[in-house]
Design a protein around this motif. Structure first.
Motif, PDB file in Angstrom:
ATOM      1  N   ALA A 163       0.942  -1.027  -0.371  1.00 20.82           N
ATOM      2  CA  ALA A 163       0.041   0.381  -0.225  1.00 20.82           C
ATOM      3  C   ALA A 163       0.926   1.373   0.283  1.00 20.82           C
ATOM      4  CB  ALA A 163      -0.480   0.085   1.242  1.00 20.82           C
ATOM      5  N   GLU A 211      -6.033   3.842  -5.517  1.00 25.52           N
ATOM      6  CA  GLU A 211      -7.047   3.075  -5.560  1.00 25.52           C
ATOM      7  C   GLU A 211      -7.210   1.813  -5.029  1.00 25.52           C
ATOM      8  OE1 GLU A 211     -10.949   1.308  -7.599  1.00 25.52           O
ATOM      9  OE2 GLU A 211     -10.080   2.991  -8.604  1.00 25.52           O
ATOM     10  N   GLU A 212      -5.574   1.240  -5.588  1.00 26.95           N
ATOM     11  CA  GLU A 212      -5.704   0.116  -5.382  1.00 26.95           C
ATOM     12  C   GLU A 212      -4.498   0.133  -3.896  1.00 26.95           C
ATOM     13  OE1 GLU A 212      -2.470  -1.968  -8.922  1.00 26.95           O
ATOM     14  OE2 GLU A 212      -2.500   0.937  -9.143  1.00 26.95           O
ATOM     15  N   THR A 233      -7.195  -0.567  -1.365  1.00 28.95           N
ATOM     16  CA  THR A 233      -7.627  -1.553  -1.647  1.00 28.95           C
ATOM     17  C   THR A 233      -6.318  -2.761  -0.802  1.00 28.95           C
ATOM     18  OG1 THR A 233      -8.275  -2.038  -3.498  1.00 28.95           O
ATOM     19  CG2 THR A 233      -7.687  -4.390  -2.461  1.00 28.95           C
ATOM     20  N   GLU A 234      -4.425  -2.716  -0.695  1.00 26.71           N
ATOM     21  CA  GLU A 234      -3.816  -3.430   0.434  1.00 26.71           C
ATOM     22  C   GLU A 234      -3.996  -2.759   1.865  1.00 26.71           C
ATOM     23  OE1 GLU A 234      -2.297  -5.358  -0.214  1.00 26.71           O
ATOM     24  OE2 GLU A 234      -2.772  -5.254  -2.260  1.00 26.71           O
ATOM     25  N   ARG A 260      -6.812  -1.982   3.027  1.00 29.26           N
ATOM     26  CA  ARG A 260      -8.367  -2.542   3.650  1.00 29.26           C
ATOM     27  C   ARG A 260      -8.092  -4.040   4.450  1.00 29.26           C
ATOM     28  NH1 ARG A 260     -10.519  -0.215  -0.752  1.00 29.26           N
ATOM     29  NH2 ARG A 260     -11.809   2.065  -0.524  1.00 29.26           N
ATOM     30  N   ARG A 261      -6.870  -4.629   3.314  1.00 29.70           N
ATOM     31  CA  ARG A 261      -6.429  -5.892   3.477  1.00 29.70           C
ATOM     32  C   ARG A 261      -5.052  -6.041   4.796  1.00 29.70           C
ATOM     33  NH1 ARG A 261      -4.175  -7.641  -2.554  1.00 29.70           N
ATOM     34  NH2 ARG A 261      -6.363  -8.514  -3.379  1.00 29.70           N
ATOM     35  N   GLU A 272      -8.749   7.340   0.226  1.00 34.12           N
ATOM     36  CA  GLU A 272     -10.193   7.541   0.098  1.00 34.12           C
ATOM     37  C   GLU A 272     -10.309   9.456  -0.265  1.00 34.12           C
ATOM     38  OE1 GLU A 272     -12.024   3.716   1.356  1.00 34.12           O
ATOM     39  OE2 GLU A 272     -11.561   5.249   2.774  1.00 34.12           O
TER      40      GLU A 272
END
Length: 424
Positions: free
Chosen positions: A382, A392-393, A396-397, A399-400, A422
């Motif tokens: 991230a 955006e990518e 996502t990372e 959140r993981r 965000e």
């Protein structure tokens, strides 16, 4: 007034006994264990010796050498135990040897500890025997070598006290039932067993330096206990490079502990830490131990990790950090002690030395399944994606990473980074 003075004196005696307990417990237990060959019996005898100190010292005064007094008392109780149990024949060799050292009938009231072999190294290797489960090795080392109570160990690791008690019981039973040798390994066996000892100490330190549970990110008490155990090992193995490297590593990492969180307890990254607040005395000690360990050309994993930590300690700023040297040290570390975590840290160093795209490529080369439960892999991805403006990518990372992180302070940091991605 006399009553107050008496109470204050008793308090002072109690404090002196507690201090002596902390300093001498491991040596006294180790010495008694060599006589009775039973961990529970050794602990019971040593506890009795400290109880005697609390009973006698207020009236008779604190001995000039309290450690020697306790060692003498405990060893003589151990010999008495063998006699009373009528096990002299079974332990004839040990009993004769100990009695010869003790000189109990005509010798001094207090034995000089220098006349008695220091058995702490035997104790450390017994506690860290590879036949024991890892969590039991940690608990037993803290109990017998560190002198911590079961409750203190439980509080340190934030687990129920009965859980620690069960681990200790199982470890002692395994030592007894499997007749694990109470010896210091020699030759090739020493080289094979030493990593297990070092791993136990470093595991204790890491739980303190980056606590996996609880509200605190850093548990300073565990860090200090691990360093104390490491220094004991260095005292007993003064020429062992990896023992020196481990102490150097812990001192250098601990030098930054106070700056890893802000006034609200939130995580502060290494890049943002106030280096003027780093503990320069710890850094000097760490560098001195690293120098004693010798050149890094044939270094083991702890010495190499200390070399990496020294690059951070010597840098006057984040920008001045010698990332190329750090990558080189990680290359060496990956050769002698390959692991997914080493590969992850190496990839991060590559990204900082050669740019985020290179770091991301190095991360992509890591077998993801090996770190599927490790939150720092998606967190590192991230960060590099964020630096490449692939928000955006990156989100996502993050959140993981959040789904895998347990420590509330780390979760708060990851949440803030996610929110920033965000918003943009």
């Amino acid at each position: 007034m006399g009553t107050l003075d008496h109470g204050r004196r008793d308090h002072d005696i109690g404090a002196r006994v507690a201090e002596t307990f902390r300093l001498e417990y491991a040596r006294v237990v180790a010495s008694v264990l060599r006589i009775v060959r039973d961990v529970d019996a050794a602990e019971e005898i040593v506890q009795d010796a400290f109880a005697q100190a609390l009973a006698h010292w207020p009236a008779e005064g604190t001995p000039d050498r309290p450690g020697a007094w306790l060692l003498t008392t405990a060893r003589r109780r151990a010999l008495d135990r063998l006699r009373h149990l009528r096990r002299a024949e079974a332990h004839a060799g040990a009993l004769a040897y100990e009695a010869a050292i003790d000189g109990r009938d005509e010798g001094p009231d207090v034995i000089d500890p220098h006349e008695i072999p220091d058995d702490r190294l035997r104790l450390i290797f017994t506690c860290s025997h590879p036949a024991l489960p890892a969590e039991s090795r940690v608990a037993l080392t803290l109990k017998l070598v560190g002198g911590l109570s079961t409750g203190e160990i439980a509080r340190a690791f934030l687990v129920p006290e009965p859980t620690i008690a069960q681990r200790l019981v199982r470890a002692k039973r395994m030592i007894r039932d499997r007749e694990l040798p109470y010896v210091v390994p020699e030759g090739a066996e020493l080289s094979e067993r030493l990593p297990a000892v070092l791993a136990v100490i470093y595991l204790i330190f890491n739980e303190g330096y980056a606590a996996h549970t609880g509200d605190a990110l850093v548990r300073h008490d565990l860090c200090e206990e691990a360093i104390r155990l490491g220094l004991t090992l260095v005292e007993l193995m003064p020429s062992e490079p990896e023992a020196l490297g481990l102490v150097a590593l812990m001192e250098l990492q601990a030098s930054r502990a106070a700056t890893r969180t802000d006034a609200d307890g939130q995580l502060v990254l290494l890049a943002d830490q106030d280096r003027s607040r780093w503990d320069r005395e710890r850094i000097a000690r760490g560098l001195a131990y690293l120098d004693r360990a010798g050149p890094p050309e044939h270094a083991g994993p702890y010495q190499l990790q200390a070399e990496i930590a020294s690059c951070h300690a010597r840098a006057t700023s984040w920008e001045a950090t010698d990332w190329l040297s750090i990558v080189s040290h990680y290359d060496a570390l990956a050769a002698v002690a390959p692991s997914p975590v080493v590969a992850l840290n190496r990839a991060v160093a590559i990204g900082l030395a050669h740019g985020p795209a290179s770091g991301l490529a190095a991360l992509d080369a890591i077998e993801a399944s090996a770190l599927r439960h490790y939150h720092l892999l998606p967190a590192a991805r991230a960060d590099f994606l964020r630096r490449l403006d692939r928000l955006e990518e990156a989100a996502t990372e993050y959140r993981r990473a959040l789904a895998l992180a347990d420590n509330p302070r780390e979760r708060a940091f990851l949440s803030s980074r996610l929110a920033a991605c965000e918003v943009r």
